[in-house]
Design an enzyme around this catalytic site. Structure first.
Site, PDB file in Angstrom:
ATOM      1  N   LYS A 156       0.958  -1.118  -0.131  1.00 56.62           N
ATOM      2  CA  LYS A 156       0.175   0.043  -0.110  1.00 56.62           C
ATOM      3  C   LYS A 156       1.056   1.301   0.093  1.00 56.62           C
ATOM      4  CE  LYS A 156      -1.777   1.782   3.924  1.00 56.62           C
ATOM      5  NZ  LYS A 156      -1.720   3.263   4.269  1.00 56.62           N
ATOM      6  N   ASN A 157       1.893   1.300   0.820  1.00 57.15           N
ATOM      7  CA  ASN A 157       2.823   2.449   1.132  1.00 57.15           C
ATOM      8  C   ASN A 157       3.618   2.731   0.153  1.00 57.15           C
ATOM      9  OD1 ASN A 157       0.909   2.843   3.251  1.00 57.15           O
ATOM     10  ND2 ASN A 157       2.429   2.532   4.730  1.00 57.15           N
ATOM     11  N   ARG A 165      -9.168  -0.351   4.314  1.00 55.70           N
ATOM     12  CA  ARG A 165      -8.216   0.623   3.677  1.00 55.70           C
ATOM     13  C   ARG A 165      -6.960   0.256   3.134  1.00 55.70           C
ATOM     14  NH1 ARG A 165      -6.269   4.772   7.295  1.00 55.70           N
ATOM     15  NH2 ARG A 165      -5.111   5.060   5.460  1.00 55.70           N
ATOM     16  N   ARG A 210      -1.138  14.873  12.371  1.00 55.93           N
ATOM     17  CA  ARG A 210      -0.557  14.752  10.693  1.00 55.93           C
ATOM     18  C   ARG A 210      -0.371  16.010  10.256  1.00 55.93           C
ATOM     19  NH1 ARG A 210      -2.020   9.230   9.640  1.00 55.93           N
ATOM     20  NH2 ARG A 210      -0.519   9.343   8.243  1.00 55.93           N
ATOM     21  N   ASP A 251       4.175   1.246  12.305  1.00 57.16           N
ATOM     22  CA  ASP A 251       2.930   0.336  11.916  1.00 57.16           C
ATOM     23  C   ASP A 251       2.741  -0.882  12.416  1.00 57.16           C
ATOM     24  OD1 ASP A 251       2.989   1.916   8.457  1.00 57.16           O
ATOM     25  OD2 ASP A 251       2.380   2.814  10.445  1.00 57.16           O
ATOM     26  N   CYS A 298      -5.989  12.561  12.001  1.00 58.08           N
ATOM     27  CA  CYS A 298      -6.768  11.083  12.289  1.00 58.08           C
ATOM     28  C   CYS A 298      -6.696  10.627  13.463  1.00 58.08           C
ATOM     29  CB  CYS A 298      -6.135  10.336  11.148  1.00 58.08           C
ATOM     30  SG  CYS A 298      -4.571   9.862  11.420  1.00 58.08           S
TER      31      CYS A 298
HETATM   32  C1  EPZ Z   1       3.615   7.307   6.247  1.00 57.71           C
HETATM   33  O1  EPZ Z   1       2.669   8.246   6.780  1.00 57.71           O
HETATM   34  C2  EPZ Z   1       2.658   6.138   6.252  1.00 57.71           C
HETATM   35  N1  EPZ Z   1       1.622   6.318   5.247  1.00 57.71           N
HETATM   36  C3  EPZ Z   1       2.050   5.620   7.743  1.00 57.71           C
HETATM   37  O2  EPZ Z   1       1.351   4.452   7.553  1.00 57.71           O
HETATM   38  C4  EPZ Z   1       3.392   5.221   8.246  1.00 57.71           C
HETATM   39  O3  EPZ Z   1       2.826   5.177   9.791  1.00 57.71           O
HETATM   40  C5  EPZ Z   1       4.244   6.742   8.384  1.00 57.71           C
HETATM   41  O4  EPZ Z   1       4.768   7.007   7.109  1.00 57.71           O
HETATM   42  C6  EPZ Z   1       5.699   6.354   9.471  1.00 57.71           C
HETATM   43  O5  EPZ Z   1       6.379   5.496   8.941  1.00 57.71           O
HETATM   44  C7  EPZ Z   1       1.953   6.321   3.997  1.00 57.71           C
HETATM   45  O6  EPZ Z   1       2.919   6.034   3.521  1.00 57.71           O
HETATM   46  C8  EPZ Z   1       0.600   6.612   3.034  1.00 57.71           C
HETATM   47  P1  EPZ Z   1       5.368  10.866   8.419  1.00 57.71           P
HETATM   48  P2  EPZ Z   1       3.148  10.010   6.952  1.00 57.71           P
HETATM   49  O7  EPZ Z   1       5.348  12.050   7.552  1.00 57.71           O
HETATM   50  O8  EPZ Z   1       3.872   9.898   5.774  1.00 57.71           O
HETATM   51  C9  EPZ Z   1       5.264  14.125  11.591  1.00 57.71           C
HETATM   52  C10 EPZ Z   1      -0.380   2.832   7.543  1.00 57.71           C
HETATM   53  O9  EPZ Z   1      -0.827   2.531   8.659  1.00 57.71           O
HETATM   54  N2  EPZ Z   1       4.948  15.065  10.540  1.00 57.71           N
HETATM   55  O10 EPZ Z   1       6.736  10.198   8.411  1.00 57.71           O
HETATM   56  O11 EPZ Z   1       1.947  10.673   7.000  1.00 57.71           O
HETATM   57  C11 EPZ Z   1       3.757  13.387  11.686  1.00 57.71           C
HETATM   58  O12 EPZ Z   1       3.096  13.900  12.496  1.00 57.71           O
HETATM   59  C12 EPZ Z   1       0.306   4.506   7.889  1.00 57.71           C
HETATM   60  O13 EPZ Z   1       0.156   2.373   6.439  1.00 57.71           O
HETATM   61  C13 EPZ Z   1       5.262  16.189  10.815  1.00 57.71           C
HETATM   62  O14 EPZ Z   1       5.228  16.887  11.959  1.00 57.71           O
HETATM   63  O15 EPZ Z   1       4.330   9.817   8.125  1.00 57.71           O
HETATM   64  C14 EPZ Z   1       4.160  12.048  12.501  1.00 57.71           C
HETATM   65  O16 EPZ Z   1       4.294  12.477  13.867  1.00 57.71           O
HETATM   66  C15 EPZ Z   1      -0.200   4.974   9.063  1.00 57.71           C
HETATM   67  N3  EPZ Z   1       5.120  17.531   9.747  1.00 57.71           N
HETATM   68  C16 EPZ Z   1       5.613  11.954  11.942  1.00 57.71           C
HETATM   69  O17 EPZ Z   1       6.066  13.232  11.656  1.00 57.71           O
HETATM   70  C17 EPZ Z   1       4.980  17.030   8.540  1.00 57.71           C
HETATM   71  O18 EPZ Z   1       4.863  17.603   7.638  1.00 57.71           O
HETATM   72  C18 EPZ Z   1       5.650  10.889  11.057  1.00 57.71           C
HETATM   73  O19 EPZ Z   1       5.029  11.179   9.884  1.00 57.71           O
HETATM   74  C19 EPZ Z   1       4.896  15.306   8.182  1.00 57.71           C
HETATM   75  C20 EPZ Z   1       5.284  14.552   9.241  1.00 57.71           C
END
Ligand code: EPZ
Length: 431
Positions: free
Chosen positions: A22-23, A398, A121, A306, A116
């Protein structure tokens, strides 16, 4: 209401083909906008988040066909710049359109799903990366908008935190920018490695793949391409967690053990016996796992966030006390009250969860609040006596193409039923 009913105390046996990632596929779908032609993806999972991205691509003017697990995007006339809240507001991955739309159409306005259940996020790191490449951006209520009237120009982008999504957006934007970009502090998840190979397969120039420093030669001519999506490491980890929770002996096909770095050692600490073979993983375990003194989530190659709920579910029957600390998202312990309904001895204490493993868990009426938490309840159900009924199937759908079918294929009684009294029963039995 559709309910996933799982019959517990059931060891898993057999072989399973793991779905495509998915990711990995979601950013590839966004990247297909970078080329005004045809992009084909195979081994694409038929999951809700993919269908949502297809709606978004069609809203932007792309033509998409999705037959079996083969998806074809013709982005020749995908000149739209707005993604409505109807779809953009439903899936986190809509924000991944930002970089590709700016690179291709010099403008983007996307509905955001906002926070969410697992956390706020924010998208500030995405915004900073786009601004470094010459765009102006702003976030208003639940929309993010950006424009680069002179197009994007290669730049140095430094990430203060290895955000997966922000790294992916920066990559896509840099591929469509004029000149070379240097991305420092990138996330290194396997899905980003695969995105880089996908982009190179389209004609992009990228060096440093797999590292936290990527060099992108922007403005290269892109061409029609076809790419096979790798197996989903979290879907594979879900099956391994099920064996840890209830015992068994399984073989997972279509996934590479090297992508399970970070969780591999944690499975060994629970007492799983793992064997890596080319394109497959063998796993066997006794019917009750060992406890893990402390497990801390971290960016790749650390223990993946995850997998956190899935390990919590298995450790509820651990032989001893385990502690799990979540460092990536601020609210990813929503499964805890649901596990308590099953008799787990588990509680939050200053940012970590302590689990005193129990020999016996009991089936209950529980509810999924997010994608991985929902899968984790099915894992807990396998180690519990009796039947567990899980509401919130839409969360699970999802990211899992057919979790009930996958579990049934591994010898477990898991099926989707209609149950109108689920909430009532939840209140009646456990208030
Ligand atoms: C990706 O989400 C994955 N989703 C998530 O998988 C996964 O948990 C996450 O990476 C961490 O590995 C997809 O790939 C579609 P991040 P993403 O940006 O990109 C903060 C699943 O279950 N942050 O690495 O949203 C954020 O709030 C899903 O498959 C900021 O502060 O994750 C979080 O605390 C859930 N500012 C941390 O960084 C930003 O601009 C990690 O977020 C972006 C992120």
């Amino acid at each position: 209401m559709e309910i996933l009913a799982v019959q517990g105390k059931a060891a898993l046996r057999g072989e399973l083909k793991i779905q495509g990632s998915k990711n990995a596929v979601l950013p590839m779908l966004a990247a297909s906008l970078l080329h005004k032609g045809v992009t084909e993806l195979t081994n694409v999972p038929r999951i809700w988040d993919v269908f949502c991205m297809i709606h978004i691509l069609e809203e932007l003017g792309a033509k998409v066909t999705f037959q079996g697990h083969c998806l074809r995007v013709d982005a020749s006339f995908a000149d739209g710049v707005r993604v409505s809240k109807e779809y953009g507001g439903k899936s986190r991955s809509s924000v991944l359109m930002l970089g590709a739309l700016l690179a291709r159409n010099r403008e983007a306005c996307l509905g955001l799903p906002g926070g969410c259940s697992i956390g706020e996020r924010p998208v500030d790191l995405h915004q900073r990366a786009m601004e470094a490449l010459g765009a102006e951006t702003y976030v208003e209520e639940d929309m993010i908008c950006a424009a680069a009237k002179n197009g994007l120009t290669g730049a140095v982008i430094r990430f203060p935190f290895p955000s997966v999504g922000a790294t992916e957006n920066a990559l896509l934007a840099a591929v469509g920018a004029e000149g070379t970009s240097l991305l420092c502090g990138c996330a290194r998840e396997p899905e980003i490695r695969d995105l880089c190979y996908f982009l190179k397969n389209m004609g992009a120039g990228i060096e440093g793949i797999g590292s936290s420093r990527l060099i992108v030669r922007g403005g290269m001519p892109l061409h029609d391409s076809s790419f096979a999506v790798n197996g989903d490491r979290i879907a594979a980890g879900t099956c391994l967690a099920a064996v840890a929770a209830a015992g068994g002996d399984i073989c997972l096909n279509g996934v590479e053990a090297k992508d399970l770095i970070g969780m591999w050692e944690a499975f060994l600490r629970m007492g799983c016996r793992l064997k890596a073979e080319p394109g497959r993983i063998l796993c066997s375990a006794d019917e009750r796992p060992a406890a893990i003194e402390e497990l801390v989530t971290a960016p790749y190659p650390g223990f993946p966030t995850d997998m956190q709920s899935l390990f919590l579910a298995a450790l509820c029957r651990g032989k001893g006390v385990s502690r799990v600390r979540e460092t990536i998202f601020e609210n990813r312990f929503e499964i805890v009250p649901e596990l308590c309904r099953m008799g787990a001895c588990i509680g939050e204490e200053d940012g970590l969860v302590k689990v005193v493993g129990q020999e016996k868990l009991s089936g209950a009426y529980v509810e999924a609040k997010d994608l991985r938490g929902g899968a984790a309840l099915a894992v807990a159900a396998l180690g519990a006596e009796g039947e567990t009924r899980i509401a919130g199937l839409s969360h699970i759908r999802r990211g899992y193409e057919d979790l009930p079918g996958d579990l049934a294929g591994l010898g477990v009684k898991a099926r989707v039923i209609q149950e109108e009294k689920h909430d009532e029963k939840r209140k009646e039995i456990q208030g």
